[in-house]
Design an enzyme around this catalytic site. Structure first.
Site, PDB file in Angstrom:
ATOM      1  N   GLY A  13       0.819  -1.212   0.000  1.00  0.00           N
ATOM      2  CA  GLY A  13       0.000   0.000   0.000  1.00  0.00           C
ATOM      3  C   GLY A  13       0.850   1.258   0.000  1.00  0.00           C
ATOM      4  O   GLY A  13       0.592   2.193  -0.772  1.00  0.00           O
ATOM      5  N   PRO A  45       3.435 -12.235  -0.055  1.00  0.00           N
ATOM      6  CA  PRO A  45       2.853 -13.471  -0.592  1.00  0.00           C
ATOM      7  C   PRO A  45       3.843 -14.639  -0.685  1.00  0.00           C
ATOM      8  O   PRO A  45       3.426 -15.788  -0.819  1.00  0.00           O
ATOM      9  CB  PRO A  45       2.351 -13.051  -1.979  1.00  0.00           C
ATOM     10  CG  PRO A  45       2.032 -11.595  -1.816  1.00  0.00           C
ATOM     11  CD  PRO A  45       3.111 -11.074  -0.899  1.00  0.00           C
ATOM     12  N   THR A 106      -0.485   0.951   7.095  1.00  0.00           N
ATOM     13  CA  THR A 106       0.269   0.249   8.140  1.00  0.00           C
ATOM     14  C   THR A 106      -0.124  -1.219   8.283  1.00  0.00           C
ATOM     15  O   THR A 106       0.361  -1.898   9.192  1.00  0.00           O
ATOM     16  CB  THR A 106       0.068   0.965   9.504  1.00  0.00           C
ATOM     17  OG1 THR A 106      -1.309   1.327   9.618  1.00  0.00           O
ATOM     18  CG2 THR A 106       0.927   2.211   9.610  1.00  0.00           C
ATOM     19  N   CYS A 161      -7.521 -13.313   6.118  1.00  0.00           N
ATOM     20  CA  CYS A 161      -6.468 -13.636   5.147  1.00  0.00           C
ATOM     21  C   CYS A 161      -6.357 -15.166   5.109  1.00  0.00           C
ATOM     22  O   CYS A 161      -5.444 -15.742   5.682  1.00  0.00           O
ATOM     23  CB  CYS A 161      -5.178 -12.985   5.648  1.00  0.00           C
ATOM     24  SG  CYS A 161      -3.765 -13.242   4.607  1.00  0.00           S
ATOM     25  N   CYS A 345      -5.891 -13.360  -8.144  1.00  0.00           N
ATOM     26  CA  CYS A 345      -4.745 -13.931  -7.437  1.00  0.00           C
ATOM     27  C   CYS A 345      -4.540 -15.383  -7.841  1.00  0.00           C
ATOM     28  O   CYS A 345      -5.431 -16.024  -8.416  1.00  0.00           O
ATOM     29  CB  CYS A 345      -4.885 -13.752  -5.940  1.00  0.00           C
ATOM     30  SG  CYS A 345      -5.939 -14.867  -5.121  1.00  0.00           S
ATOM     31  N   LYS A 381       2.836 -17.345 -11.074  1.00  0.00           N
ATOM     32  CA  LYS A 381       3.051 -16.836  -9.708  1.00  0.00           C
ATOM     33  C   LYS A 381       4.550 -16.588  -9.457  1.00  0.00           C
ATOM     34  O   LYS A 381       4.927 -15.568  -8.896  1.00  0.00           O
ATOM     35  CB  LYS A 381       2.460 -17.821  -8.680  1.00  0.00           C
ATOM     36  CG  LYS A 381       2.380 -17.236  -7.271  1.00  0.00           C
ATOM     37  CD  LYS A 381       1.506 -18.074  -6.363  1.00  0.00           C
ATOM     38  CE  LYS A 381       1.638 -17.635  -4.915  1.00  0.00           C
ATOM     39  NZ  LYS A 381       0.594 -16.725  -4.442  1.00  0.00           N
TER      40      LYS A 381
HETATM   41  C1  LIG Z   1       1.273 -15.250   4.210  1.00  0.00           C
HETATM   42  C2  LIG Z   1       0.537 -14.305   3.319  1.00  0.00           C
HETATM   43  C3  LIG Z   1       0.371 -14.625   1.977  1.00  0.00           C
HETATM   44  C4  LIG Z   1      -0.332 -13.758   1.137  1.00  0.00           C
HETATM   45  N1  LIG Z   1      -0.482 -14.089  -0.183  1.00  0.00           N
HETATM   46  C5  LIG Z   1      -1.099 -13.219  -1.011  1.00  0.00           C
HETATM   47  C6  LIG Z   1      -1.210 -13.521  -2.390  1.00  0.00           C
HETATM   48  O1  LIG Z   1      -0.775 -14.573  -2.859  1.00  0.00           O
HETATM   49  N2  LIG Z   1      -1.842 -12.613  -3.184  1.00  0.00           N
HETATM   50  C7  LIG Z   1      -2.351 -11.447  -2.687  1.00  0.00           C
HETATM   51  O2  LIG Z   1      -2.900 -10.655  -3.453  1.00  0.00           O
HETATM   52  N3  LIG Z   1      -2.235 -11.131  -1.382  1.00  0.00           N
HETATM   53  C8  LIG Z   1      -1.632 -11.982  -0.539  1.00  0.00           C
HETATM   54  N4  LIG Z   1      -1.508 -11.676   0.784  1.00  0.00           N
HETATM   55  C9  LIG Z   1      -2.041 -10.398   1.272  1.00  0.00           C
HETATM   56  C10 LIG Z   1      -1.032  -9.263   1.044  1.00  0.00           C
HETATM   57  O3  LIG Z   1       0.231  -9.629   1.516  1.00  0.00           O
HETATM   58  C11 LIG Z   1      -1.539  -8.016   1.758  1.00  0.00           C
HETATM   59  O4  LIG Z   1      -2.733  -7.628   1.131  1.00  0.00           O
HETATM   60  C12 LIG Z   1      -0.543  -6.882   1.669  1.00  0.00           C
HETATM   61  O5  LIG Z   1       0.678  -7.205   2.307  1.00  0.00           O
HETATM   62  C13 LIG Z   1      -1.148  -5.651   2.336  1.00  0.00           C
HETATM   63  O6  LIG Z   1      -0.263  -4.584   2.181  1.00  0.00           O
HETATM   64  P1  LIG Z   1      -0.321  -3.346   3.169  1.00  0.00           P
HETATM   65  O7  LIG Z   1       0.599  -2.333   2.583  1.00  0.00           O
HETATM   66  O8  LIG Z   1      -1.733  -2.945   3.406  1.00  0.00           O
HETATM   67  O9  LIG Z   1       0.180  -3.870   4.586  1.00  0.00           O
HETATM   68  P2  LIG Z   1       1.426  -4.746   5.063  1.00  0.00           P
HETATM   69  O10 LIG Z   1       1.968  -5.577   3.957  1.00  0.00           O
HETATM   70  O11 LIG Z   1       0.983  -5.426   6.300  1.00  0.00           O
HETATM   71  O12 LIG Z   1       2.538  -3.674   5.448  1.00  0.00           O
HETATM   72  C14 LIG Z   1       2.421  -2.763   6.493  1.00  0.00           C
HETATM   73  C15 LIG Z   1       3.587  -1.804   6.451  1.00  0.00           C
HETATM   74  O13 LIG Z   1       3.413  -0.827   7.478  1.00  0.00           O
HETATM   75  C16 LIG Z   1       4.593  -0.743   8.259  1.00  0.00           C
HETATM   76  N5  LIG Z   1       4.196  -0.321   9.612  1.00  0.00           N
HETATM   77  C17 LIG Z   1       3.311  -0.944  10.430  1.00  0.00           C
HETATM   78  N6  LIG Z   1       3.191  -0.256  11.564  1.00  0.00           N
HETATM   79  C18 LIG Z   1       3.996   0.817  11.463  1.00  0.00           C
HETATM   80  C19 LIG Z   1       4.311   1.904  12.321  1.00  0.00           C
HETATM   81  N7  LIG Z   1       3.754   2.021  13.536  1.00  0.00           N
HETATM   82  N8  LIG Z   1       5.201   2.831  11.904  1.00  0.00           N
HETATM   83  C20 LIG Z   1       5.786   2.717  10.672  1.00  0.00           C
HETATM   84  N9  LIG Z   1       5.536   1.717   9.837  1.00  0.00           N
HETATM   85  C21 LIG Z   1       4.647   0.788  10.210  1.00  0.00           C
HETATM   86  C22 LIG Z   1       5.225  -2.123   8.159  1.00  0.00           C
HETATM   87  O14 LIG Z   1       6.602  -2.042   8.453  1.00  0.00           O
HETATM   88  C23 LIG Z   1       4.944  -2.458   6.689  1.00  0.00           C
HETATM   89  O15 LIG Z   1       5.911  -1.829   5.874  1.00  0.00           O
HETATM   90  C24 LIG Z   1      -0.844 -12.534   1.660  1.00  0.00           C
HETATM   91  C25 LIG Z   1      -0.685 -12.218   3.015  1.00  0.00           C
HETATM   92  C26 LIG Z   1       0.002 -13.093   3.845  1.00  0.00           C
HETATM   93  C27 LIG Z   1       0.195 -12.743   5.299  1.00  0.00           C
END
Ligand SMILES: Cc1cc2nc3c(=O)[nH]c(=O)nc-3n(C[C@H](O)[C@H](O)[C@H](O)COP(=O)(O)OP(=O)(O)OC[C@H]3O[C@@H](n4cnc5c(N)ncnc54)[C@H](O)[C@@H]3O)c2cc1C
Length: 404
Positions: A13, A45, A106, A161, A345, A381
């Site tokens: 994000g 992922p 986050t 998830c 996906c 993938k």
């Molecule tokens: C095991 C697993 C497998 C997955 N497989 C898939 C897949 O095959 N296909 C798919 O589409 N999706 C998949 N997903 C879902 C996908 O990974 C998430 O949708 C994605 O990571 C979300 O991104 P995000 O940026 O919202 O949050 P996150 O990836 O959770 O990242 C959060 C970020 O915020 C930062 N952060 C958090 N708190 C703070 C703070 N207080 N101060 C500063 N920084 C902070 C962290 O360091 C990190 O950089 C999977 C998820 C998991 C757990």
């Protein structure tokens, strides 16, 4: 004077929001600062592959600083502690960042405390929601392979998830067969979903029938609409009753918002997720946007055991694009549009991949979801992981047309 945008979070994000903003606004128009508690971007992922030993953490991550610098985006390797939405300030452990616009990406906090015994720190259960948990599971798996026994894999009540639990059970089945150990390992999959393949989306076309067939063919027992109530050294308790024996338990927990968001007044709902409108803008604080897992999205419908709405990587990228373009439109007057979220996906099911295209994610849907399986999807993938990392490391966004 350049408008100041602060982005919180350095994963899908945060990175997509930053790159999209920079595509439209030059450094003289917009100063972008991305704050992340993690110095590296990790391709989440691939965590099941990290747990199973087919990837190293180095292979699936890169340093955020140089990647962001290539697009003239400042990087603050800091942890946000609080957001003062009235004063437009993000406080970290080192300093205060003043913003004109804030994008919160986050992600989540794993609410492992919801299931007693779901470790890895405080109990025997394993998870793979973060790199450290995936690495811990890798160690546990290595010990398990020396002395195999029954396994239980699944998701806890309230999980959103769920895909990775399906990937892990199929990948483990595949690994055990390759090592000629599968006959020593009774496998059970447990899920709060009312049917297999519900995924928190109310079902995905023929995915239920496909998954039932795969589980039956591979001799993996499964239980739906069940609530895991405890994980012990001996097994996994369901609905407070007798445990299913297990020597290795991997359970995906329910999620909550991170402390910095949940503890900042007026920002989030009781679980710490952030309410948004159709352009991912906060309903009260109009210069705050939220994208990805940090966003509050209601469940797709009622289920006997709670199952929450998924927020996949592909969905996160769409939210980030809409939020970034909404900011661009407010800064430069360029028109921006919003749309319902779709999800594409690919699930790794060990020997093959399963491609899903659900549009929109939330039912009812005019388009029938696509569910297609084959080895080519597994290759897709692998290729997507490589291409995403290659591009993101160089300050580029990846066309998400193929999905993951
Ligand atoms: C095991 C697993 C497998 C997955 N497989 C898939 C897949 O095959 N296909 C798919 O589409 N999706 C998949 N997903 C879902 C996908 O990974 C998430 O949708 C994605 O990571 C979300 O991104 P995000 O940026 O919202 O949050 P996150 O990836 O959770 O990242 C959060 C970020 O915020 C930062 N952060 C958090 N708190 C703070 C703070 N207080 N101060 C500063 N920084 C902070 C962290 O360091 C990190 O950089 C999977 C998820 C998991 C757990």
């Amino acid at each position: 004077m350049a408008v100041r945008v602060v982005i919180l979070g350095g994963s899908f994000g945060g990175l997509a929001s930053a790159y999209e903003l920079r595509r439209h606004l030059r450094p003289g128009e917009c100063e972008i600062t991305l704050i992340s508690k993690d110095q590296r971007f990790t391709f989440i992922p691939s965590l099941p592959w990290l747990a199973l030993g087919s990837r190293t953490l180095e292979q699936i991550s890169f340093d955020l600083g140089p990647a962001l610098a290539s697009r003239e985006i400042s990087f603050a390797h800091e942890t946000a502690i609080a957001i003062d939405a009235e004063r437009q300030i993000v406080a970290t452990e080192h300093r205060e960042h003043v913003y004109d616009y804030l994008v919160i990406a986050t992600g989540h906090r794993s609410a492992n405390e919801a299931v007693p015994g779901l470790g890895p720190v405080s109990g025997p259960g394993h998870s793979l929601m973060s790199p450290s948990e995936a690495l811990e599971l890798r160690g546990a798996l290595a010990r398990f392979l020396d002395s195999p026994g029954p396994v239980v894999i699944g998701a806890a009540p309230g999980a959103s998830c769920i895909g990775p639990s399906y990937e892990f059970v199929f990948e483990l089945d595949h690994l055990l067969r390759k090592r000629h150990l599968r006959h020593q390992v009774p496998m059970t999959f447990v899920t709060p979903e009312p049917v297999l393949g519900h995924m928190g989306m109310g079902g995905v076309g023929k995915l239920r029938q496909f998954l039932e067939g795969e589980f039956e063919e591979r001799d993996i027992g499964y239980r739906t609409s069940v609530a895991i109530s405890k994980i012990t050294e001996e097994g996994v308790e369901i609905d407070g009753s007798k445990a299913i024996p297990s020597a290795l338990s991997m359970v995906i927990p329910p999620l909550a918002g991170v402390a910095a968001v949940a503890g900042s007044p007026g920002l989030s709902n009781p679980k710490g997720f952030i309410p948004v409108d159709s352009s991912y803008r906060h309903p009260t604080y109009e210069n705050i946007y939220a994208v990805g897992v940090a966003v509050a999205l209601p469940p797709a419908g009622e289920t006997a055991v709670p199952v929450n709405f998924p927020k996949t990587g592909h969905m996160t990228e769409q939210m980030a694009t809409m939020a970034a373009l909404a900011i661009v439109s407010r800064v430069s007057g360029m028109k921006s549009k919003t749309h319902e979220l779709a999800a594409r996906c690919v699930l790794d099911i060990g020997s093959r991949g399963v491609y899903m295209n659900v549009d929109p994610v939330r039912p009812p849907r005019n388009k029938v979801p696509t569910v297609s399986q084959g080895y080519r999807w597994l290759l897709t993938k692998y290729a997507f992981e490589r291409a995403y990392l290659w591009n993101a490391k160089r300050g580029r966004r990846m066309p998400t047309a193929l999905g993951w």
